[in-house]
Design a protein around this motif. Structure first.
Motif, short mmCIF file in Angstrom:
data_model
loop_
_atom_site.label_atom_id
_atom_site.label_comp_id
_atom_site.label_asym_id
_atom_site.label_seq_id
_atom_site.Cartn_x
_atom_site.Cartn_y
_atom_site.Cartn_z
N GLY A 8 0.81 -1.21 0.00
CA GLY A 8 0.00 0.00 0.00
C GLY A 8 0.84 1.25 0.00
O GLY A 8 2.02 1.22 0.37
N ASN A 9 0.24 2.34 -0.42
CA ASN A 9 0.87 3.65 -0.42
C ASN A 9 -0.08 4.63 0.23
O ASN A 9 -1.28 4.60 -0.01
N VAL A 10 0.48 5.52 1.05
CA VAL A 10 -0.30 6.59 1.66
C VAL A 10 0.48 7.88 1.42
O VAL A 10 1.69 7.92 1.67
N GLY A 11 -0.19 8.87 0.92
CA GLY A 11 0.50 10.12 0.63
C GLY A 11 -0.38 11.32 0.88
O GLY A 11 -1.58 11.21 1.13
N ALA A 12 0.24 12.46 0.82
CA ALA A 12 -0.46 13.73 0.96
C ALA A 12 0.21 14.73 0.03
O ALA A 12 1.33 14.51 -0.42
N GLN A 13 -0.48 15.81 -0.26
CA GLN A 13 0.10 16.84 -1.11
C GLN A 13 -0.28 18.21 -0.55
O GLN A 13 -1.41 18.43 -0.16
N ASN A 14 0.71 19.09 -0.51
CA ASN A 14 0.47 20.46 -0.06
C ASN A 14 0.85 21.39 -1.21
O ASN A 14 1.90 21.23 -1.82
N LEU A 28 3.72 25.99 -5.90
CA LEU A 28 4.75 25.10 -5.39
C LEU A 28 4.04 23.95 -4.69
O LEU A 28 2.99 24.14 -4.05
N TYR A 29 4.58 22.74 -4.82
CA TYR A 29 3.94 21.62 -4.17
C TYR A 29 4.97 20.66 -3.59
O TYR A 29 6.11 20.60 -4.04
N ALA A 30 4.56 19.92 -2.59
CA ALA A 30 5.37 18.87 -1.97
C ALA A 30 4.44 17.70 -1.68
O ALA A 30 3.30 17.89 -1.26
N SER A 31 4.95 16.50 -1.93
CA SER A 31 4.12 15.32 -1.79
C SER A 31 4.92 14.16 -1.20
O SER A 31 5.59 13.44 -1.93
N PRO A 32 4.88 13.97 0.14
CA PRO A 32 5.52 12.80 0.72
C PRO A 32 4.61 11.56 0.56
O PRO A 32 3.39 11.67 0.61
N ILE A 33 5.22 10.41 0.36
CA ILE A 33 4.47 9.16 0.16
C ILE A 33 5.14 8.05 0.97
O ILE A 33 6.34 7.84 0.86
N HIS A 34 4.36 7.35 1.78
CA HIS A 34 4.88 6.18 2.50
C HIS A 34 4.47 4.93 1.72
O HIS A 34 3.29 4.74 1.42
N GLN A 35 5.44 4.11 1.39
CA GLN A 35 5.19 2.87 0.64
C GLN A 35 5.45 1.68 1.56
O GLN A 35 6.52 1.57 2.16
N HIS A 36 4.47 0.79 1.68
CA HIS A 36 4.61 -0.42 2.49
C HIS A 36 4.55 -1.65 1.60
O HIS A 36 3.68 -1.74 0.72
#
Length: 103
Positions: A8-14, A28-36
Protein backbone atom coordinates in the motif's frame (compact mmCIF):
# COMPACT_ATOMS: atom_id res chain seq x y z
CA UNK A 1 5.39 -17.18 -4.36
CA UNK A 2 7.17 -13.81 -4.00
CA UNK A 3 3.83 -12.02 -3.61
CA UNK A 4 3.53 -9.67 -0.61
CA UNK A 5 0.79 -10.31 1.92
CA UNK A 6 -0.05 -6.60 1.82
CA UNK A 7 1.11 -3.58 -0.14
CA UNK A 8 0.00 0.00 0.00
CA UNK A 9 0.87 3.65 -0.42
CA UNK A 10 -0.30 6.59 1.66
CA UNK A 11 0.50 10.12 0.63
CA UNK A 12 -0.46 13.73 0.96
CA UNK A 13 0.10 16.84 -1.11
CA UNK A 14 0.47 20.46 -0.06
CA UNK A 15 0.23 23.33 -2.59
CA UNK A 16 0.89 27.03 -2.09
CA UNK A 17 0.91 29.98 -4.47
CA UNK A 18 4.37 30.56 -5.96
CA UNK A 19 3.83 34.34 -6.00
CA UNK A 20 4.77 34.58 -2.33
CA UNK A 21 8.28 33.33 -3.28
CA UNK A 22 8.70 35.74 -6.23
CA UNK A 23 8.01 33.09 -8.88
CA UNK A 24 5.91 34.11 -11.88
CA UNK A 25 2.61 32.47 -11.05
CA UNK A 26 1.81 28.84 -10.59
CA UNK A 27 2.04 26.76 -7.44
CA UNK A 28 4.75 25.10 -5.39
CA UNK A 29 3.94 21.62 -4.17
CA UNK A 30 5.37 18.87 -1.97
CA UNK A 31 4.12 15.32 -1.79
CA UNK A 32 5.52 12.80 0.72
CA UNK A 33 4.47 9.16 0.16
CA UNK A 34 4.88 6.18 2.50
CA UNK A 35 5.19 2.87 0.64
CA UNK A 36 4.61 -0.42 2.49
CA UNK A 37 5.46 -3.87 1.12
CA UNK A 38 4.48 -6.90 3.19
CA UNK A 39 6.44 -10.09 3.83
CA UNK A 40 6.92 -12.42 0.86
CA UNK A 41 7.49 -16.19 0.76
CA UNK A 42 10.15 -17.17 -1.77
CA UNK A 43 10.13 -20.96 -2.02
CA UNK A 44 7.45 -23.57 -2.56
CA UNK A 45 7.95 -25.09 0.91
CA UNK A 46 7.45 -21.69 2.61
CA UNK A 47 10.84 -21.90 4.36
CA UNK A 48 12.32 -18.64 3.09
CA UNK A 49 10.63 -15.27 3.47
CA UNK A 50 11.65 -11.65 3.06
CA UNK A 51 10.69 -9.22 5.81
CA UNK A 52 8.15 -6.47 5.27
CA UNK A 53 9.39 -2.93 4.86
CA UNK A 54 8.21 0.63 4.57
CA UNK A 55 10.01 3.52 2.90
CA UNK A 56 9.29 7.20 2.36
CA UNK A 57 9.46 8.77 -1.08
CA UNK A 58 8.83 12.39 -2.00
CA UNK A 59 8.11 14.69 -4.91
CA UNK A 60 8.40 18.49 -4.88
CA UNK A 61 8.12 21.05 -7.61
CA UNK A 62 6.62 24.09 -9.27
CA UNK A 63 3.63 23.85 -11.58
CA UNK A 64 2.07 26.35 -13.93
CA UNK A 65 -0.58 26.01 -16.66
CA UNK A 66 1.69 24.45 -19.29
CA UNK A 67 4.84 23.70 -17.27
CA UNK A 68 5.82 21.42 -14.41
CA UNK A 69 9.31 21.26 -12.92
CA UNK A 70 9.80 18.70 -10.19
CA UNK A 71 12.31 16.58 -8.28
CA UNK A 72 11.83 13.08 -6.89
CA UNK A 73 13.49 11.43 -3.90
CA UNK A 74 13.32 7.69 -3.28
CA UNK A 75 13.87 6.10 0.13
CA UNK A 76 14.47 9.38 2.00
CA UNK A 77 15.52 7.87 5.37
CA UNK A 78 17.95 5.57 3.47
CA UNK A 79 16.44 2.41 4.93
CA UNK A 80 18.09 -0.89 4.03
CA UNK A 81 15.45 -3.45 3.07
CA UNK A 82 15.26 -6.84 1.42
CA UNK A 83 14.06 -6.09 -2.10
CA UNK A 84 14.49 -9.50 -3.75
CA UNK A 85 15.55 -12.99 -2.77
CA UNK A 86 16.19 -16.40 -4.32
CA UNK A 87 16.38 -19.86 -2.77
CA UNK A 88 18.64 -22.32 -4.63
CA UNK A 89 17.51 -25.65 -3.25
CA UNK A 90 17.55 -26.73 0.39
CA UNK A 91 20.59 -24.65 1.36
CA UNK A 92 21.79 -21.50 -0.37
CA UNK A 93 19.67 -18.37 -0.09
CA UNK A 94 20.50 -14.95 -1.50
CA UNK A 95 18.96 -11.55 -0.83
CA UNK A 96 19.42 -8.34 -2.80
CA UNK A 97 19.12 -5.20 -0.69
CA UNK A 98 16.93 -2.33 -1.82
CA UNK A 99 18.32 0.82 -3.35
CA UNK A 100 19.83 3.51 -1.17
CA UNK A 101 18.56 7.09 -1.22
CA UNK A 102 18.53 8.79 -4.60
CA UNK A 103 18.18 12.54 -4.93
Amino acid sequence: MNVPTLTGNVGAQNRIGADRYCLAGGELYASPIHQHVGARLLDLQNRFALKCYGIVNSRAGWQREKADVCAFAHNLPDERFEAYGVCYGPGPKTVRPGAASKF
